[in-house]
Design a protein around this motif. Structure first.
Motif, PDB file in Angstrom:
ATOM      1  N   ALA A  89       2.208 -66.714 -16.723  1.00 57.37           N
ATOM      2  CA  ALA A  89       1.844 -65.414 -16.252  1.00 57.37           C
ATOM      3  C   ALA A  89       0.654 -65.411 -15.281  1.00 57.37           C
ATOM      4  O   ALA A  89       0.235 -64.372 -14.648  1.00 57.37           O
ATOM      5  CB  ALA A  89       1.124 -64.732 -17.727  1.00 57.37           C
ATOM      6  N   TYR A  90       0.098 -66.472 -15.000  1.00 60.90           N
ATOM      7  CA  TYR A  90      -0.898 -66.725 -14.157  1.00 60.90           C
ATOM      8  C   TYR A  90      -0.402 -67.885 -12.769  1.00 60.90           C
ATOM      9  O   TYR A  90      -0.824 -69.049 -12.696  1.00 60.90           O
ATOM     10  CB  TYR A  90      -1.973 -67.200 -14.392  1.00 60.90           C
ATOM     11  CG  TYR A  90      -2.497 -66.495 -15.431  1.00 60.90           C
ATOM     12  CD1 TYR A  90      -3.402 -65.245 -15.316  1.00 60.90           C
ATOM     13  CD2 TYR A  90      -2.510 -66.809 -16.935  1.00 60.90           C
ATOM     14  CE1 TYR A  90      -3.645 -64.230 -16.438  1.00 60.90           C
ATOM     15  CE2 TYR A  90      -3.156 -65.904 -18.005  1.00 60.90           C
ATOM     16  CZ  TYR A  90      -3.227 -64.720 -17.661  1.00 60.90           C
ATOM     17  OH  TYR A  90      -3.858 -64.008 -18.561  1.00 60.90           O
ATOM     18  N   ALA A  98      -2.822 -74.296  -8.243  1.00 60.35           N
ATOM     19  CA  ALA A  98      -3.328 -74.591  -6.807  1.00 60.35           C
ATOM     20  C   ALA A  98      -4.704 -75.177  -6.929  1.00 60.35           C
ATOM     21  O   ALA A  98      -5.194 -76.190  -6.124  1.00 60.35           O
ATOM     22  CB  ALA A  98      -3.214 -73.284  -5.752  1.00 60.35           C
ATOM     23  N   GLN A  99      -5.490 -74.643  -7.755  1.00 57.37           N
ATOM     24  CA  GLN A  99      -6.785 -74.940  -7.928  1.00 57.37           C
ATOM     25  C   GLN A  99      -7.128 -76.406  -8.369  1.00 57.37           C
ATOM     26  O   GLN A  99      -8.072 -77.202  -8.247  1.00 57.37           O
ATOM     27  CB  GLN A  99      -7.727 -74.276  -8.731  1.00 57.37           C
ATOM     28  CG  GLN A  99      -7.238 -74.411 -10.447  1.00 57.37           C
ATOM     29  CD  GLN A  99      -7.992 -73.116 -11.222  1.00 57.37           C
ATOM     30  OE1 GLN A  99      -9.348 -73.262 -10.878  1.00 57.37           O
ATOM     31  NE2 GLN A  99      -7.179 -72.524 -12.199  1.00 57.37           N
ATOM     32  N   ALA A 113       5.929 -74.492  -6.548  1.00 55.42           N
ATOM     33  CA  ALA A 113       6.865 -75.719  -7.219  1.00 55.42           C
ATOM     34  C   ALA A 113       6.319 -75.420  -8.823  1.00 55.42           C
ATOM     35  O   ALA A 113       7.476 -75.745  -9.826  1.00 55.42           O
ATOM     36  CB  ALA A 113       6.579 -76.938  -6.846  1.00 55.42           C
ATOM     37  N   ALA A 114       5.251 -75.582  -9.228  1.00 51.51           N
ATOM     38  CA  ALA A 114       4.769 -75.610 -10.607  1.00 51.51           C
ATOM     39  C   ALA A 114       5.109 -74.384 -11.319  1.00 51.51           C
ATOM     40  O   ALA A 114       5.817 -74.275 -12.450  1.00 51.51           O
ATOM     41  CB  ALA A 114       3.418 -75.731 -10.811  1.00 51.51           C
ATOM     42  N   GLN A 138      -4.084 -77.429 -15.393  1.00 51.68           N
ATOM     43  CA  GLN A 138      -4.187 -75.965 -15.612  1.00 51.68           C
ATOM     44  C   GLN A 138      -3.621 -75.662 -16.975  1.00 51.68           C
ATOM     45  O   GLN A 138      -4.413 -74.850 -17.631  1.00 51.68           O
ATOM     46  CB  GLN A 138      -3.099 -75.238 -14.500  1.00 51.68           C
ATOM     47  CG  GLN A 138      -3.051 -73.584 -14.863  1.00 51.68           C
ATOM     48  CD  GLN A 138      -4.493 -72.805 -14.758  1.00 51.68           C
ATOM     49  OE1 GLN A 138      -5.236 -73.265 -13.973  1.00 51.68           O
ATOM     50  NE2 GLN A 138      -4.485 -72.018 -15.573  1.00 51.68           N
ATOM     51  N   GLU A 139      -2.637 -76.012 -17.455  1.00 51.54           N
ATOM     52  CA  GLU A 139      -2.063 -75.797 -18.839  1.00 51.54           C
ATOM     53  C   GLU A 139      -2.929 -76.262 -19.958  1.00 51.54           C
ATOM     54  O   GLU A 139      -2.871 -75.404 -20.956  1.00 51.54           O
ATOM     55  CB  GLU A 139      -0.762 -76.007 -18.929  1.00 51.54           C
ATOM     56  CG  GLU A 139       0.418 -75.593 -17.957  1.00 51.54           C
ATOM     57  CD  GLU A 139       0.624 -74.073 -18.216  1.00 51.54           C
ATOM     58  OE1 GLU A 139       0.160 -73.562 -19.204  1.00 51.54           O
ATOM     59  OE2 GLU A 139       1.168 -73.664 -17.464  1.00 51.54           O
ATOM     60  N   SER A 140      -3.609 -77.245 -20.040  1.00 54.66           N
ATOM     61  CA  SER A 140      -4.129 -77.858 -21.145  1.00 54.66           C
ATOM     62  C   SER A 140      -5.645 -78.584 -20.885  1.00 54.66           C
ATOM     63  O   SER A 140      -5.870 -79.299 -21.610  1.00 54.66           O
ATOM     64  CB  SER A 140      -3.129 -79.095 -21.967  1.00 54.66           C
ATOM     65  OG  SER A 140      -3.145 -80.159 -21.015  1.00 54.66           O
ATOM     66  N   LYS A 141      -5.943 -78.724 -19.547  1.00 50.90           N
ATOM     67  CA  LYS A 141      -7.013 -79.657 -18.983  1.00 50.90           C
ATOM     68  C   LYS A 141      -6.652 -81.100 -19.274  1.00 50.90           C
ATOM     69  O   LYS A 141      -7.649 -81.787 -19.708  1.00 50.90           O
ATOM     70  CB  LYS A 141      -8.175 -79.167 -19.655  1.00 50.90           C
ATOM     71  CG  LYS A 141      -8.748 -77.543 -19.328  1.00 50.90           C
ATOM     72  CD  LYS A 141      -8.796 -77.455 -17.861  1.00 50.90           C
ATOM     73  CE  LYS A 141      -9.135 -76.074 -17.416  1.00 50.90           C
ATOM     74  NZ  LYS A 141      -8.192 -75.141 -17.364  1.00 50.90           N
ATOM     75  N   LEU A 142      -5.387 -81.355 -19.608  1.00 53.99           N
ATOM     76  CA  LEU A 142      -4.862 -82.871 -19.645  1.00 53.99           C
ATOM     77  C   LEU A 142      -5.254 -83.116 -21.110  1.00 53.99           C
ATOM     78  O   LEU A 142      -5.367 -84.398 -21.463  1.00 53.99           O
ATOM     79  CB  LEU A 142      -5.575 -84.068 -18.729  1.00 53.99           C
ATOM     80  CG  LEU A 142      -4.837 -83.778 -17.350  1.00 53.99           C
ATOM     81  CD1 LEU A 142      -5.864 -84.684 -16.306  1.00 53.99           C
ATOM     82  CD2 LEU A 142      -3.494 -84.310 -17.235  1.00 53.99           C
TER      83      LEU A 142
END
Length: 195
Positions: free
Chosen positions: A173-174, A179-180, A165-166, A101-105
């Motif tokens: 902010a999201y 979950a996705q 948890a994350a 989610q944060e960086s697309k790995l």
């Protein structure tokens, strides 16, 4: 045939007959045997238990991306750091979903105008928020261990939906967006946990 030999042969035959009587009916009277094909039993001891990876099932629609060699290397680094921290496969799933989610790995450096404050690295951690120096948070092992340290401090994280948890660690902010990525993260852990 001499007497001793005949008694021996008859004695052996008698034992065989008596053994058959006690063991069950003679073959001629037994029900016909049904030959069934051998059953293949696959035991995947090297694969984590899916129930451990996604204990609550996935929430909502799932996203998936194809990974480059660099992104796959980051997955492996997250798994290695999770093991180093003494945490299990579920912690790796939460970590990988968060990084998806944060960086697309992708181990992102400063993105200029597109940057969210001073967020950098796989987990978009911020030096100004105490996550570490730029050099530290752009090191996949360090940033994963920092994330996991935060996760360990969340009471009952193992029993929470992944996104909760994350979010408790990341304060995004999201908050529902983590979950996705749960299914892809679980698939990646299953694929790479024992590599």
């Amino acid at each position: 045939m001499n007497t001793i030999m005949r008694k021996s042969v008859l004695g052996i035959a008698g034992l065989a007959f008596a053994g058959g009587m006690f063991a069950g009916p003679a073959t001629a009277h037994a029900a016909p045997s049904v030959q069934s094909p051998p059953v293949a039993v696959a035991v995947q001891a090297d694969k984590p238990d899916t129930g451990k990876l996604i204990p609550h099932g996935v929430q909502g629609a799932q996203s998936r991306i194809d990974l480059s060699d660099e992104q796959t290397a980051n997955v492996k680094a997250i798994i290695a750091a999770t093991k180093k921290a003494g945490m299990d496969e579920r912690a790796a799933v939460v970590s990988i979903a968060t990084a998806l989610q944060e960086s697309k790995l992708e181990n992102l450096g400063h993105l200029g105008d597109r940057n969210d404050h001073d967020s950098q690295g796989l987990f978009q951690q911020r030096p100004s928020s105490g996550w570490g120096t730029v050099e530290q948070i752009t090191d996949p092992e360090y940033s994963t261990l920092a994330f996991l340290k935060g996760l360990k401090q969340v009471d009952g994280w193992q029993d929470m939906p992944l996104t909760d948890a994350a979010q408790t660690v990341q304060v995004s902010a999201y908050p529902d967006h983590y979950a996705q990525w749960e299914q892809q993260a679980a698939d990646l852990v299953a694929q790479h946990w024992n590599n």
